[in-house]
Design an enzyme around this catalytic site. Structure first.
Site, PDB file in Angstrom:
ATOM      1  N   ARG A   1      -9.144  -0.432   2.040  1.00  0.00           N
ATOM      2  CA  ARG A   1      -8.797  -0.420   0.973  1.00  0.00           C
ATOM      3  C   ARG A   1     -10.298   1.184   0.843  1.00  0.00           C
ATOM      4  O   ARG A   1      -9.450   2.405   0.409  1.00  0.00           O
ATOM      5  CB  ARG A   1      -8.682  -0.627  -0.243  1.00  0.00           C
TER       6      ARG A   1
ATOM      7  N   ARG B   1       0.583  -1.270   0.016  1.00  0.00           N
ATOM      8  CA  ARG B   1       0.319  -0.137   0.052  1.00  0.00           C
ATOM      9  C   ARG B   1       0.919   1.291  -0.335  1.00  0.00           C
ATOM     10  O   ARG B   1       0.424   1.969  -0.896  1.00  0.00           O
ATOM     11  CB  ARG B   1      -0.706  -0.377   1.320  1.00  0.00           C
TER      12      ARG B   1
ATOM     13  N   GLU C   1     -15.117 -13.841   7.950  1.00  0.00           N
ATOM     14  CA  GLU C   1     -14.764 -13.452   6.889  1.00  0.00           C
ATOM     15  C   GLU C   1     -14.157 -14.432   5.387  1.00  0.00           C
ATOM     16  O   GLU C   1     -13.364 -14.810   6.249  1.00  0.00           O
ATOM     17  CB  GLU C   1     -13.169 -11.824   7.023  1.00  0.00           C
TER      18      GLU C   1
ATOM     19  N   LYS D   1     -18.458 -10.492   7.476  1.00  0.00           N
ATOM     20  CA  LYS D   1     -18.210 -10.117   6.756  1.00  0.00           C
ATOM     21  C   LYS D   1     -17.799 -10.580   5.388  1.00  0.00           C
ATOM     22  O   LYS D   1     -17.028 -11.243   5.500  1.00  0.00           O
ATOM     23  CB  LYS D   1     -16.820  -9.511   7.725  1.00  0.00           C
TER      24      LYS D   1
ATOM     25  N   GLY E   1     -12.855  -5.248  -0.746  1.00  0.00           N
ATOM     26  CA  GLY E   1     -11.875  -6.502  -1.901  1.00  0.00           C
ATOM     27  C   GLY E   1     -12.039  -5.892  -3.476  1.00  0.00           C
ATOM     28  O   GLY E   1     -11.176  -6.653  -4.063  1.00  0.00           O
ATOM     29  N   GLY E   2     -11.107  -4.510  -3.568  1.00  0.00           N
ATOM     30  CA  GLY E   2     -10.530  -4.247  -5.043  1.00  0.00           C
ATOM     31  C   GLY E   2     -11.525  -3.554  -5.479  1.00  0.00           C
ATOM     32  O   GLY E   2     -10.913  -2.406  -7.017  1.00  0.00           O
TER      33      GLY E   2
HETATM   34  P1  13P Z   1     -10.757  -4.401   2.098  1.00  0.00           P
HETATM   35  O1  13P Z   1     -12.160  -3.730   2.608  1.00  0.00           O
HETATM   36  O2  13P Z   1      -9.436  -3.749   1.258  1.00  0.00           O
HETATM   37  O3  13P Z   1     -10.410  -5.796   0.759  1.00  0.00           O
HETATM   38  O4  13P Z   1     -10.090  -5.132   3.504  1.00  0.00           O
HETATM   39  C1  13P Z   1     -10.936  -5.736   4.457  1.00  0.00           C
HETATM   40  C2  13P Z   1     -10.447  -5.915   4.763  1.00  0.00           C
HETATM   41  O5  13P Z   1     -10.127  -6.692   5.908  1.00  0.00           O
HETATM   42  C3  13P Z   1      -9.318  -8.118   3.765  1.00  0.00           C
HETATM   43  O6  13P Z   1      -9.568  -9.350   5.002  1.00  0.00           O
END
Ligand code: 13P
Length: 339
Positions: A293, A34, A178, A220, A262-263
Site C-alpha cells: 500500500r 483496493r 513474513e 519481511k 501494514g496500514g
Molecule cells: P503492505 O505494505 O500494504 O502491508 O503489504 C505488504 C504485503 O505484502 C502484505 O503481505
C-alpha cells in the site's frame, strides 16, 4: 549451477543498497477492496492493465529490485505481448510470487490465525519457476488482543513459515518470510514490541529446526508501532523500538530486512524507514522495503481507472520508490514530498 548458487544469485539480485521490493500480490478479494474506492471493478482486464502499468514504469528498476506478483500476473502480458515477469526483469526487477493461500482461524485456539497452502507447494513452485518466479512470499498474521496471539499460536505459525521456507529453498526459490503483527487495535508500542519479539524468536528457532539457510531468506516483518487507534509514535521512537526487537531476535546471517507497510500512510512509512536507517550502525542487515500500500496508493489514485492517467500513475509510483530509496540511506526529508 547448484541450488545454493541459484539462491545466492537471486539474493545478489534482490539485496542491493538503495533498492527494495514492491509488493503487488493482492489476492482477488484484496484487489477488489483496493479498486473499490476509485470506482474500478476488479476484472482480469483491469488488474492486468494496472499491474502492467506498475511493472513498466520507466526507471523503476533504479529503486526496485524485486516485485511480488499474484499467480494470475505470472501469465499476463503487456499491451505489446511481453510476459509480465519478463517485463519486470527487463529493468532488473526480479519477479517473485505469493504462494500462501490466505489465513483462517487456528482451530481450537481463539484469537489465533493460521495461513494455508502447504499441500502441493513443491509442485506449484516448480510451475512458478518455469513461469519466471525466482523468489516467493508467505505471510503469517498475528492480531494483538488481550489473550492473543497465544504461545501455542505463535509456535504453530512459526512452524508453517519454516516448512514453507524449507520447501522454497529445496526448489531453488528464495523465501520471503513474513510474520506480520497487525497494527489494528488500541495496544501500546510496548505491547507490539513484546509480541513482535516473541514472534520473531519463535520464527528463527523454527527456521533453524527446519534447516533453512538464513543467508538465503529475506525477512519481511512489521515495524514496532502503537495500535492504529492510538496516537502514532514519532519515527525516532519507532526506529528505536523496532531495532531493539530485531537485534534481540534476528541473526546477522540474514542479508536483508524488507519491512511491510501494514496500514501506515506512504509518508509515515518512508519517514520511519529513514529513521531506521539513520540508526543503521545498529543493524547488521540491509533495512529496506517490501511495501504494498505505501508504494501503490498514490499511483492507484492517480490512475483512477482511466487509461489516459497511466503516465501520472507511473510518476506517482516512481516518486514513492525514489523517496524510499533515499530513506534507505537515511537521506529523506519530509519537505521532499513537495518537490
Ligand atoms: P503492505 O505494505 O500494504 O502491508 O503489504 C505488504 C504485503 O505484502 C502484505 O503481505
Amino acid at each position: 549451477m547448484t541450488r545454493q548458487d541459484d539462491l545466492q544469485a537471486t539474493i545478489d539480485d534482490l539485496v542491493q543498497e538503495g533498492r527494495g521490493v514492491l509488493a503487488m500480490d493482492e489476492s482477488h478479494p484484496t484487489m477488489a477492496k483496493r479498486f473499490e474506492p476509485i470506482g474500478v471493478e476488479s476484472t482480469e482486464a483491469h488488474r492486468r492493465f494496472y499491474r502492467a502499468l506498475l511493472l513498466t514504469t520507466p526507471g523503476l528498476g533504479k529503486y526496485i529490485s524485486g516485485a511480488i506478483l499474484f499467480e494470475e500476473t505470472l501469465t499476463q502480458q503487456t499491451d505489446d505481448g511481453q510476459a509480465l515477469p519478463s517485463a519486470a526483469w527487463a529493468q532488473q526487477i526480479v519477479p517473485g510470487i505469493k504462494v500462501d493461500k490466505g489465513k483462517i482461524p487456528l482451530a481450537l485456539s481463539p484469537g489465533d490465525l493460521i495461513t494455508q497452502g502447504l499441500d502441493g507447494l513443491g509442485d506449484r513452485l516448480k510451475t512458478y519457476r518455469e513461469q519466471g518466479a525466482r523468489f516467493a512470499k508467505w505471510r503469517e498474521v498475528y492480531g494483538i488482543e488481550e489473550q492473543a496471539p497465544t504461545p501455542h499460536g505463535i509456535e504453530a505459525n512459526a512452524e508453517m513459515l519454516a516448512r514453507y521456507a524449507a520447501v522454497c529453498q529445496s526448489e531453488g526459490l528464495v523465501p520471503i518470510v513474513e510474520p506480520e503483527v497487525l497494527m489494528d487495535g488500541g495496544h501500546s508500542i510496548e505491547r507490539c514490541a513484546e509480541v513482535t519479539e516473541g514472534v520473531l524468536h519463535a520464527v528463527f528457532h523454527a527456521l533453524h529446526r527446519h534447516h533453512v539457510v538464513l543467508e538465503h531468506i529475506l525477512l519481511k516483518p512489521n515495524m514496532v508501532l502503537p495500535g492504529k487507534e492510538r496516537t502514532q509514535a514519532n519515527p525516532e521512537q519507532v526506529a528505536a523500538a523496532t531495532l531493539q526487537a530485531l537485534r534481540r531476535t534476528v541473526p546477522a546471517a540474514v542479508p536483508s530486512i524488507n519491512f511491510l507497510s501494514g496500514g501506515q500512510s506512504p509518508e509515515e512509512a518512508t519517514a520511519n524507514l529513514n529513521a531506521l536507517n539513520q540508526r543503521g550502525e545498529d543493524a547488521p542487515w540491509l533495512l529496506t522495503i517490501s511495501y504494498g500500500r505505501a508504494l501503490q496508493q498514490p499511483a492507484l489514485h492517480a490512475w483512477g481507472g482511466k487509461n489516459e492517467n497511466a503516465h501520472a500513475a507511473q510518476q506517482a509510483l516512481l516518486k514513492r520508490a525514489r523517496l524510499n530509496s533515499l530513506a534507505m540511506r537515511g537521506q529523506y526529508r519530509p519537505e521532499m514530498e513537495n518537490d
